[in-house]
Enzyme design. Sequence first.
Site, PDB file in Angstrom:
ATOM      1  N   HIS A  53      29.515  95.110  45.823  1.00  0.00           N
ATOM      2  CA  HIS A  53      30.315  94.036  45.222  1.00  0.00           C
ATOM      3  C   HIS A  53      30.361  92.896  46.234  1.00  0.00           C
ATOM      4  CE1 HIS A  53      33.445  93.391  41.892  1.00  0.00           C
ATOM      5  NE2 HIS A  53      32.333  93.796  41.324  1.00  0.00           N
ATOM      6  N   HIS A  86      20.986  92.197  38.844  1.00  0.00           N
ATOM      7  CA  HIS A  86      21.979  93.222  39.157  1.00  0.00           C
ATOM      8  C   HIS A  86      21.938  94.365  38.152  1.00  0.00           C
ATOM      9  CE1 HIS A  86      25.749  94.908  40.668  1.00  0.00           C
ATOM     10  NE2 HIS A  86      26.136  95.031  39.413  1.00  0.00           N
ATOM     11  N   ASN A 122      21.970 101.976  44.307  1.00  0.00           N
ATOM     12  CA  ASN A 122      22.173 100.607  43.864  1.00  0.00           C
ATOM     13  C   ASN A 122      21.245  99.696  44.657  1.00  0.00           C
ATOM     14  OD1 ASN A 122      24.383  98.049  44.716  1.00  0.00           O
ATOM     15  ND2 ASN A 122      23.694  98.294  42.632  1.00  0.00           N
TER      16      ASN A 122
END
Length: 767
Positions: free
Chosen positions: A115, A64, A563
Amino acid sequence: MTHSDLPETVRPDSVEHARETPELAQPHRELGLAEDEYQRIRDILGRRPTEAELAMYSVMWSEHCSYKSSKPHLKYFGTTTTPEMRSKMLAGIGENAGVVDIGDGWAVTFKLESHNHPSYVEPYQGAATGVGGIVRDIMAMGARPVAVADPLRFGPADAPDTRRVLPGVVAGVGGYGNCLGLPNIGGEVVFDESYASNPLVNAMCVGVLPSQDLHLAHASGTGNKLVLFGARTGLDGIGGVSVLASETFEGDESGGGHKKLPSVQVGDPFTEKVLIECCRELYGAGLVLGIQDLGGAGLSCATSELASAGDGGMRVDLDEVPLRASGMNAAEILSSESQERMCAVVRPGDVEAFMKVCAKWDVPATVIGEVTDGENLEIYSGDELVVDVPPRTVAHEGPVYDRPVERPAEQDLIAADNPNTLERPETPEQLRATLLRMTASPNLASREWVTSQYDRYVRGNTVLAQPSDGGVLRVDEDSGRGIAVATDCNARYTRLDPYEGARLALAEAYRNVAVTGATPMAVTNCLNFGSPEDPGVMWQFQQAVRGLADGCVELGIPVTGGNVSFYNQTGAKPILPTPVVGVLGTIDDVTRRIPTGVGEEAGETLLLLGETGEEFGGSEWARAEHDHLGGKPPQVDLARERLLAEVLRTGSRDGMVSAAHDLSEGGLAQTLVETTLIGECGARVVLPEGADPFVWLFSESAGRVLVAVPRSEELRFTEMCVARELPCTKIGVVDAESESLEIQDVADIPLTELREAWEGTFPRLFD
């Protein structure tokens, strides 16, 4: 008793102790570090790491935080971005968020983040802290956050676990964003079996700032102070997203447990709201040299990234960190992902003024360290040096894996499974019934049950929001300058062809900004995929990155950041590859925005821009009516998309278009349903002579928009389309006196019946 005489069980694990006990066993595997990664840490340090160092490296080298599997492919964005595309970028990939110059002294920063796994473990707090984290990324660029959007994906709508997860996620997104006073102006809600036990909770935030107020994350200038301000540090979120997002959920195909269960962060939106205002005053007073939010990996990330991007070393004293739990050790303090915290680099002479601003807003603030003229990040706990590391090795020089990439053998079988062989509705009665069933299907039904829980109009600058295709927000009240945003991805298309699927996601987000009358100008992304250890998943990822990058070159707009979220799978079953694309656009005057619903002017003409083909691969009709996924996705012509955007912008500027709605999932039928219901106005539609009603109503050919044009502007608008060689077909008129959607020779459906179908599904499933 001397330090060396202390029993092994209670001796502090200092750097000195690490040198004295080189063979002490350490739980590196339990912290997610492979054998070779652990050995690399030992090689870097010339000794074993301390407990605190091991914690730092483990979270910062997690998938991550480090992007260790995606970096080789993400480089492609940099090699394809042209100087012209970069010309409007003030900050790009590698910063907390991308920043673009929109003119008149204004800049806009925006970013998408994930998330996902925390939101499955604890839906409310997982989603809430996802919003809080992306908002702080925007704050860290020197901007005021002005809006959020939330692309969401869940398992089957009628599954018991979806009924657990979705309401909690929606409440978390709304609860946090509403308390911050940020309008929620866009997003998606998508259902698919592949997301069962692995929902995708992506969050986007947009901020605005004067161009000269841009702030970056770096710690420079020997003697400058490091100030930690915001909430206290607690045990909540130890490991948090940095661990959860780097691990595959385990269990059978219906769901189940997962390997690791670090605590999900707990958010306090009221603290963050005050933190926003405090930051704005600090920026305005010129008291901040560099700044970094504390999100994934907490202080480990903030200290190492600030030091790594600076020109010296850093010394940090953990005893100065305000805690809300007793007995926390150094590793826990460094790994905690407690929310609503920021780190700022401040000149010594400005510390007093900095503290006064924080005190004014009742924001706790403490000097926890300073920039040094050394090379290492040194962290003390008590009198013990517990971290002594080269910061770049933690933050920017972690392991990089060139994972095996292999096109799955099943890809050809999926492509050969042509949906054109599926049984189709033929009679008017069958077409009418199909239209109503699809209108009520979970992926096409109204999202009002969701969006009504979000405040879409707080602060009074929202011009368009859901159910419009894109959100539009006023930035400058004097000039009327505004921005538009949209997020999109049809993961079914990406499953059929990852390269083309990513280009289709880009095209739809681009088009959804264009139909508001705005000019698309920049891209962010959130690339959600399965395990990078699966060569087939890495092939999907590689192809999607290349498709998105190549598509941006064709459209002439840059990727400013984003991301990557890997390990989105349960056991061996990955999610559909889901590269969510966010597009930012600008509009000179928000009063010229194009609404979605028809009926602003009596007797508007309905024109279909673009061409319709027999394209049903990955379509909503194939899914909803046949539970089928196969064939090829629609073809996308990005040059045509660019032309379409130019036509819509001109139509908006010159008052030629009174409404516009793109065609995507569900095709023309769904677009007609939504435009009439949103506008609360009937319409009469006549399909072209000889046209196949089924194909025209349900095909998902790309590059199409339905526009409503005032009768007085019909000739001028159609002549413009002809001159620019954009296909334009007249298919009907808006009828303000009618209370139905009439499709000649197919169906005449009362708006009340359509509304019942469209608006009844979510309340029935989730109330």
